[in-house]
Enzyme design. Structure first.
Site, PDB file in Angstrom:
ATOM      1  N   PRO A 153       0.781  -1.234   0.000  1.00 24.49           N
ATOM      2  CA  PRO A 153       0.000   0.000   0.000  1.00 24.49           C
ATOM      3  C   PRO A 153       0.815   1.286   0.000  1.00 24.49           C
ATOM      4  CG  PRO A 153      -0.895  -1.560   1.587  1.00 24.49           C
ATOM      5  CD  PRO A 153       0.358  -2.170   1.041  1.00 24.49           C
ATOM      6  N   ASN A 154       0.339   2.230  -0.779  1.00 20.91           N
ATOM      7  CA  ASN A 154       0.845   3.615  -0.854  1.00 20.91           C
ATOM      8  C   ASN A 154       2.194   3.754  -1.564  1.00 20.91           C
ATOM      9  OD1 ASN A 154      -1.368   4.816   0.608  1.00 20.91           O
ATOM     10  ND2 ASN A 154      -0.540   3.809   2.419  1.00 20.91           N
TER      11      ASN A 154
ATOM     12  N   ARG B  30       5.152  11.134  -2.400  1.00 21.08           N
ATOM     13  CA  ARG B  30       4.925  10.874  -0.986  1.00 21.08           C
ATOM     14  C   ARG B  30       6.157  11.269  -0.173  1.00 21.08           C
ATOM     15  NH1 ARG B  30       4.436   4.769   1.390  1.00 21.08           N
ATOM     16  NH2 ARG B  30       3.659   5.412   3.432  1.00 21.08           N
TER      17      ARG B  30
ATOM     18  N   TYR C  24      11.142   9.092   1.821  1.00 21.83           N
ATOM     19  CA  TYR C  24      11.140   8.002   0.844  1.00 21.83           C
ATOM     20  C   TYR C  24      11.923   8.310  -0.441  1.00 21.83           C
ATOM     21  CZ  TYR C  24       7.576   6.183   3.964  1.00 21.83           C
ATOM     22  OH  TYR C  24       6.913   5.728   5.078  1.00 21.83           O
TER      23      TYR C  24
ATOM     24  N   ASN D  38       8.515  -4.937  -0.537  1.00 26.01           N
ATOM     25  CA  ASN D  38       8.341  -3.831   0.393  1.00 26.01           C
ATOM     26  C   ASN D  38       6.852  -3.819   0.713  1.00 26.01           C
ATOM     27  OD1 ASN D  38       7.943  -1.466   1.772  1.00 26.01           O
ATOM     28  ND2 ASN D  38       9.286  -0.240   0.457  1.00 26.01           N
TER      29      ASN D  38
ATOM     30  N   ALA E  60       2.932  -0.416   4.978  1.00 24.09           N
ATOM     31  CA  ALA E  60       2.468  -0.535   6.367  1.00 24.09           C
ATOM     32  C   ALA E  60       1.992  -1.944   6.722  1.00 24.09           C
ATOM     33  CB  ALA E  60       1.359   0.482   6.627  1.00 24.09           C
TER      34      ALA E  60
ATOM     35  N   HIS F 169       3.744  -4.142   9.358  1.00 22.60           N
ATOM     36  CA  HIS F 169       3.577  -4.061  10.800  1.00 22.60           C
ATOM     37  C   HIS F 169       2.371  -4.850  11.314  1.00 22.60           C
ATOM     38  CE1 HIS F 169       6.549  -1.061   9.968  1.00 22.60           C
ATOM     39  NE2 HIS F 169       5.688  -0.340   9.254  1.00 22.60           N
TER      40      HIS F 169
ATOM     41  N   ASP G 259       1.530 -15.016   6.025  1.00 20.32           N
ATOM     42  CA  ASP G 259       1.255 -16.442   5.800  1.00 20.32           C
ATOM     43  C   ASP G 259       1.428 -16.802   4.323  1.00 20.32           C
ATOM     44  OD1 ASP G 259       0.787 -16.935   8.454  1.00 20.32           O
ATOM     45  OD2 ASP G 259      -1.391 -17.095   8.275  1.00 20.32           O
TER      46      ASP G 259
ATOM     47  N   GLU H 272      12.824  -8.729   2.606  1.00 23.76           N
ATOM     48  CA  GLU H 272      11.971  -7.573   2.919  1.00 23.76           C
ATOM     49  C   GLU H 272      12.815  -6.308   2.801  1.00 23.76           C
ATOM     50  OE1 GLU H 272      10.374  -8.049   6.885  1.00 23.76           O
ATOM     51  OE2 GLU H 272      10.124  -5.885   7.121  1.00 23.76           O
TER      52      GLU H 272
ATOM     53  N   HIS I  25      12.858  -1.956   2.968  1.00 19.40           N
ATOM     54  CA  HIS I  25      12.222  -0.681   3.305  1.00 19.40           C
ATOM     55  C   HIS I  25      13.137   0.448   2.869  1.00 19.40           C
ATOM     56  CE1 HIS I  25       9.197  -2.748   5.559  1.00 19.40           C
ATOM     57  NE2 HIS I  25      10.150  -3.480   6.084  1.00 19.40           N
ATOM     58  N   LEU I  26      12.558   1.433   2.212  1.00 17.10           N
ATOM     59  CA  LEU I  26      13.344   2.597   1.798  1.00 17.10           C
ATOM     60  C   LEU I  26      13.874   3.342   3.020  1.00 17.10           C
ATOM     61  CD1 LEU I  26      10.856   3.683  -0.957  1.00 17.10           C
ATOM     62  CD2 LEU I  26      13.267   3.142  -1.400  1.00 17.10           C
ATOM     63  N   SER I  27      12.996   3.542   3.999  1.00 20.24           N
ATOM     64  CA  SER I  27      13.389   4.262   5.218  1.00 20.24           C
ATOM     65  C   SER I  27      13.883   3.265   6.262  1.00 20.24           C
ATOM     66  CB  SER I  27      12.192   5.039   5.767  1.00 20.24           C
ATOM     67  OG  SER I  27      11.182   4.134   6.211  1.00 20.24           O
TER      68      SER I  27
ATOM     69  N   ARG J 178      12.234   5.247  13.374  1.00 18.20           N
ATOM     70  CA  ARG J 178      11.051   6.098  13.211  1.00 18.20           C
ATOM     71  C   ARG J 178      10.090   5.864  14.381  1.00 18.20           C
ATOM     72  NH1 ARG J 178       8.866   5.451   7.294  1.00 18.20           N
ATOM     73  NH2 ARG J 178       7.629   7.259   7.988  1.00 18.20           N
TER      74      ARG J 178
HETATM   75  C1  DQA Z   1       8.103   1.570   4.247  1.00 13.08           C
HETATM   76  C2  DQA Z   1       8.037   1.788   5.768  1.00 13.08           C
HETATM   77  C3  DQA Z   1       6.631   1.518   6.286  1.00 13.08           C
HETATM   78  O1  DQA Z   1       6.574   1.730   7.699  1.00 13.08           O
HETATM   79  C4  DQA Z   1       5.641   2.448   5.624  1.00 13.08           C
HETATM   80  O2  DQA Z   1       4.322   2.171   6.078  1.00 13.08           O
HETATM   81  C5  DQA Z   1       5.718   2.418   4.145  1.00 13.08           C
HETATM   82  C6  DQA Z   1       7.043   2.391   3.526  1.00 13.08           C
HETATM   83  C7  DQA Z   1       9.486   1.968   3.660  1.00 13.08           C
HETATM   84  O3  DQA Z   1       9.752   1.616   2.522  1.00 13.08           O
HETATM   85  O4  DQA Z   1      10.275   2.639   4.329  1.00 13.08           O
HETATM   86  O5  DQA Z   1       4.717   2.499   3.453  1.00 13.08           O
HETATM   87  O6  DQA Z   1       7.907   0.193   3.975  1.00 13.08           O
END
Ligand code: DQA
Length: 146
Positions: free
Chosen positions: A9-10, A17, A22, A73, A76, A79, A86, A97, A99-101, A106
């Site tokens: 998502p997102n 964003r 990011y 990636n 959210a 979490h 699963d 896995e 994550h950009l950040s 955080r």
């Molecule tokens: C993320 C970190 C997540 O906490 C966040 O909800 C994202 C992006 C990252 O790439 O840093 O949507 O996965």
């Protein structure tokens, strides 16, 4: 060797964003960098993004029988996405896995990943380079296994 590159998502709005967190690159730009590096390594990438957990699971179930590994990636869903976790575990192929950040630097709730325990590795806070690292790790290890 086919690697699935999955975004949750997102992440379709990367580039617009919160760029301080990011970065400036769009999802299409990130995907094309990974595809280019994969070509150099002799691998194929199939990229997919969805804002919906069920759609991500449908993709994983349909595509993993034909794939060797997954870079994800989960946004959210990292979490709290237990169904996604699963599906990844059921796929029985290696998952990295990304994550950009740096999710550990955080908000407190971002520090926990329900996905990480079933992954080969978690790469967090390296920006776009994290995807390239994930790809190189997967391809190297999969080639060694052959
Ligand atoms: C993320 C970190 C997540 O906490 C966040 O909800 C994202 C992006 C990252 O790439 O840093 O949507 O996965």
């Amino acid at each position: 060797m086919k690697i699935l590159l999955i975004h949750g998502p997102n992440l379709n709005v990367l580039g617009k964003r919160d760029r301080a967190i990011y970065g400036d690159q769009t999802l299409a730009e990130i995907e094309s960098l990974v595809v280019k590096r994969a070509q150099e390594l002799g691998a194929e990438v199939s990229a997919f993004q969805s804002n919906s957990e069920g759609t991500l699971i449908d993709f994983i179930q349909a595509e993993t029988p034909k794939a060797a590994g997954i870079i994800i990636n989960p946004g959210a869903l990292t979490h709290y996405g237990l169904s996604l976790r699963d599906a990844l575990e059921d796929s029985a192929i290696p998952v990295i896995e990304v994550h950009l950040s740096n999710i550990h630097a955080r908000e407190k709730w971002r520090r926990k990943s329900v996905i990480a325990p079933i992954t080969r590795a978690q790469i967090s806070g390296k920006g776009v380079q994290g995807y390239i690292d994930a790809l190189e790790i997967l391809v190297t290890e999969l080639k060694e296994k052959k």
